[in-house]
Design a protein around this motif. Structure first.
Motif, mmCIF file in Angstrom:
data_model
loop_
_atom_site.group_PDB
_atom_site.id
_atom_site.type_symbol
_atom_site.label_atom_id
_atom_site.label_comp_id
_atom_site.label_asym_id
_atom_site.label_seq_id
_atom_site.Cartn_x
_atom_site.Cartn_y
_atom_site.Cartn_z
ATOM 1 N N ALA A 115 0.820 -1.211 0.000
ATOM 2 C CA ALA A 115 0.000 0.000 0.000
ATOM 3 C C ALA A 115 0.855 1.262 0.000
ATOM 4 C CB ALA A 115 -0.942 0.005 1.204
ATOM 5 N N THR A 116 1.972 1.268 0.737
ATOM 6 C CA THR A 116 2.813 2.464 0.781
ATOM 7 C C THR A 116 3.600 2.655 -0.504
ATOM 8 O OG1 THR A 116 4.735 1.338 1.767
ATOM 9 C CG2 THR A 116 3.065 2.221 3.289
ATOM 10 N N GLU A 117 3.766 1.603 -1.288
ATOM 11 C CA GLU A 117 4.584 1.674 -2.503
ATOM 12 C C GLU A 117 3.757 1.649 -3.785
ATOM 13 O OE1 GLU A 117 7.750 2.290 -1.820
ATOM 14 O OE2 GLU A 117 7.095 2.080 0.268
ATOM 15 N N LEU A 118 2.445 1.865 -3.673
ATOM 16 C CA LEU A 118 1.586 1.733 -4.848
ATOM 17 C C LEU A 118 1.895 2.761 -5.939
ATOM 18 C CD1 LEU A 118 -1.976 0.776 -3.547
ATOM 19 C CD2 LEU A 118 -0.356 -0.612 -4.852
ATOM 20 N N LEU A 119 2.322 3.950 -5.570
ATOM 21 C CA LEU A 119 2.622 4.943 -6.601
ATOM 22 C C LEU A 119 3.823 4.522 -7.442
ATOM 23 C CD1 LEU A 119 2.061 8.391 -4.843
ATOM 24 C CD2 LEU A 119 0.454 6.984 -6.127
ATOM 25 N N ARG A 120 4.748 3.802 -6.850
ATOM 26 C CA ARG A 120 5.894 3.292 -7.621
ATOM 27 C C ARG A 120 5.494 2.070 -8.441
ATOM 28 N NH1 ARG A 120 10.171 1.192 -5.768
ATOM 29 N NH2 ARG A 120 9.447 0.533 -3.715
ATOM 30 N N ALA A 121 4.646 1.221 -7.864
ATOM 31 C CA ALA A 121 4.237 0.002 -8.564
ATOM 32 C C ALA A 121 3.235 0.279 -9.678
ATOM 33 C CB ALA A 121 3.643 -0.997 -7.572
ATOM 34 N N ALA A 122 2.484 1.378 -9.532
ATOM 35 C CA ALA A 122 1.498 1.771 -10.552
ATOM 36 C C ALA A 122 1.731 3.238 -10.893
ATOM 37 C CB ALA A 122 0.086 1.537 -10.035
ATOM 38 N N PRO A 123 2.802 3.560 -11.642
ATOM 39 C CA PRO A 123 3.207 4.961 -11.839
ATOM 40 C C PRO A 123 2.359 5.734 -12.842
ATOM 41 C CG PRO A 123 4.680 3.501 -13.040
ATOM 42 C CD PRO A 123 3.756 2.621 -12.260
ATOM 43 N N THR A 124 1.547 5.049 -13.637
ATOM 44 C CA THR A 124 0.827 5.713 -14.720
ATOM 45 C C THR A 124 -0.619 5.983 -14.332
ATOM 46 O OG1 THR A 124 2.199 4.505 -16.323
ATOM 47 C CG2 THR A 124 0.220 5.592 -17.160
ATOM 48 N N CYS A 125 -1.049 7.238 -14.492
ATOM 49 C CA CYS A 125 -2.448 7.576 -14.243
ATOM 50 C C CYS A 125 -3.335 6.976 -15.339
ATOM 51 C CB CYS A 125 -2.625 9.087 -14.201
ATOM 52 S SG CYS A 125 -1.858 9.867 -12.770
#
Length: 324
Positions: free
Chosen positions: A144-154
């Motif tokens: 959960a804390t690393e989701l922006l890195r794991a899913a970087p594309t909007c």
């Protein structure tokens, strides 16, 4: 090679040694951590609950959806927080297809040959914690804390390919997908209206679909029922809950959203009392002054959130519930 998984497909989680071979020195694959709570599933067979090709952004503060690749949620595989300070958020864990193999059914799982010293478990346990912050507080790292890195594309709501994938994979039916598209279009219209139109021309005061508004000015009320697991409760009507929310739809810092309002008036059993959870933005462990309630079978269905398959477990203030 992708497995082209669909909801209901049977998969087998690879052995510890096989999964270890896919991870970098941080215990991650494509910036997604393999967590200690996942190790116990090695060698087990489970069904695909949802295809995790997208997710709600709950970290950046911008909202919206983000694109995830080659990942699924497995039935019953939620994080128990045992390696993360007892966090009670109960997130549905992400499984990269590289950690799975497709199988025909629920045949007995093969035994998992554990390597001496269990290097996979050691690696992921080591990376479950970050360096303490300037305040000296312990910091945790999880999916959960690393989701922006794991899913970087909007993923914009107008990318209609996502809705085709929802139906094709079995994540959602046609009617649910049409509802999600309508909610997305309406919310985009409301966003533009708030930007360019005077307030008197806003529809429903510019609220997003689901129309939840806070009605309290100043400090919000509180209430305690001392609910215990197994008790049957009814979720209060939306109007009564709105009377406990401030203008940001918060009650003592706890949010109430449109997805939660869909359950108003229904009954459910108390699953657990929650008093600690990890802050996804900072990795800090948050301890609640007043415990919240988790209800059995009540999850965010993503009905107004683009069919997000994450199925986050909402927390309920006791003032929003009543005993049956």
């Amino acid at each position: 090679m992708t497995l082209n998984l669909r909801v209901g497909d049977w998969v087998e989680v690879l052995s510890e040694a096989e999964i270890l071979a896919t991870l970098d020195e941080r215990g991650e694959l494509d910036n997604l951590p393999f967590m200690p709570e996942m190790v116990k599933y090695c060698g087990q067979r489970l069904t695909v609950h949802k295809v995790a090709h997208k997710l709600c952004d709950t970290v950046s503060g911008k909202g919206g959806l983000r694109r995830m690749t080659n990942a699924v949620h497995l039935t019953g595989a939620r994080c128990d927080g045992s390696a993360h300070g007892g966090c009670q958020t109960a997130c549905s864990m992400y499984w990269k297809e590289s950690w799975l193999r497709k199988v025909d059914g629920p045949a007995p799982a093969r035994s998992d040959d554990l390597a001496d010293g269990r290097p996979l478990l050691k690696l992921v346990e080591l990376n479950a914690r970050k360096a303490p912050g300037e305040d000296g507080e312990e910091r945790f790292s999880c999916q959960a804390t690393e989701l922006l890195r794991a899913a970087p594309t909007c993923l914009p709501f107008k990318d209609f390919g996502q809705y085709v994938q929802d139906v094709r994979t079995g994540n959602a039916g046609v009617l649910a997908t049409l509802r999600a598209i309508w909610a997305g279009l309406f919310n985009h219209f409301q966003y533009l209206s708030r930007k360019v139109l005077p307030r008197k021309l806003w529809i429903k005061d510019g609220l997003s679909w689901g129309f939840v508004r806070g009605r309290v000015t100043g400090r919000t009320p509180t209430g305690a029922l001392n609910l215990q697991p197994g008790e049957l409760v009814r979720i209060k009507p939306k109007a009564e809950i709105e009377a406990t929310l401030d203008e940001n739809r918060l009650n003592r810092g706890m949010g109430f959203e449109e997805e939660m309002a869909r359950y108003c008036g229904t009954t459910a059993r108390v699953l657990n009392r929650v008093d600690r959870c990890i802050d996804e933005k900072t990795g800090r462990m948050l301890t609640m002054k007043s415990p919240c309630i988790v209800l059995e079978g009540v999850v965010c269905a993503g009905a107004y959130k683009g069919n997000c398959p994450r199925e986050f477990v909402p927390f309920w203030r006791e003032i929003w519930l009543e005993r049956v």
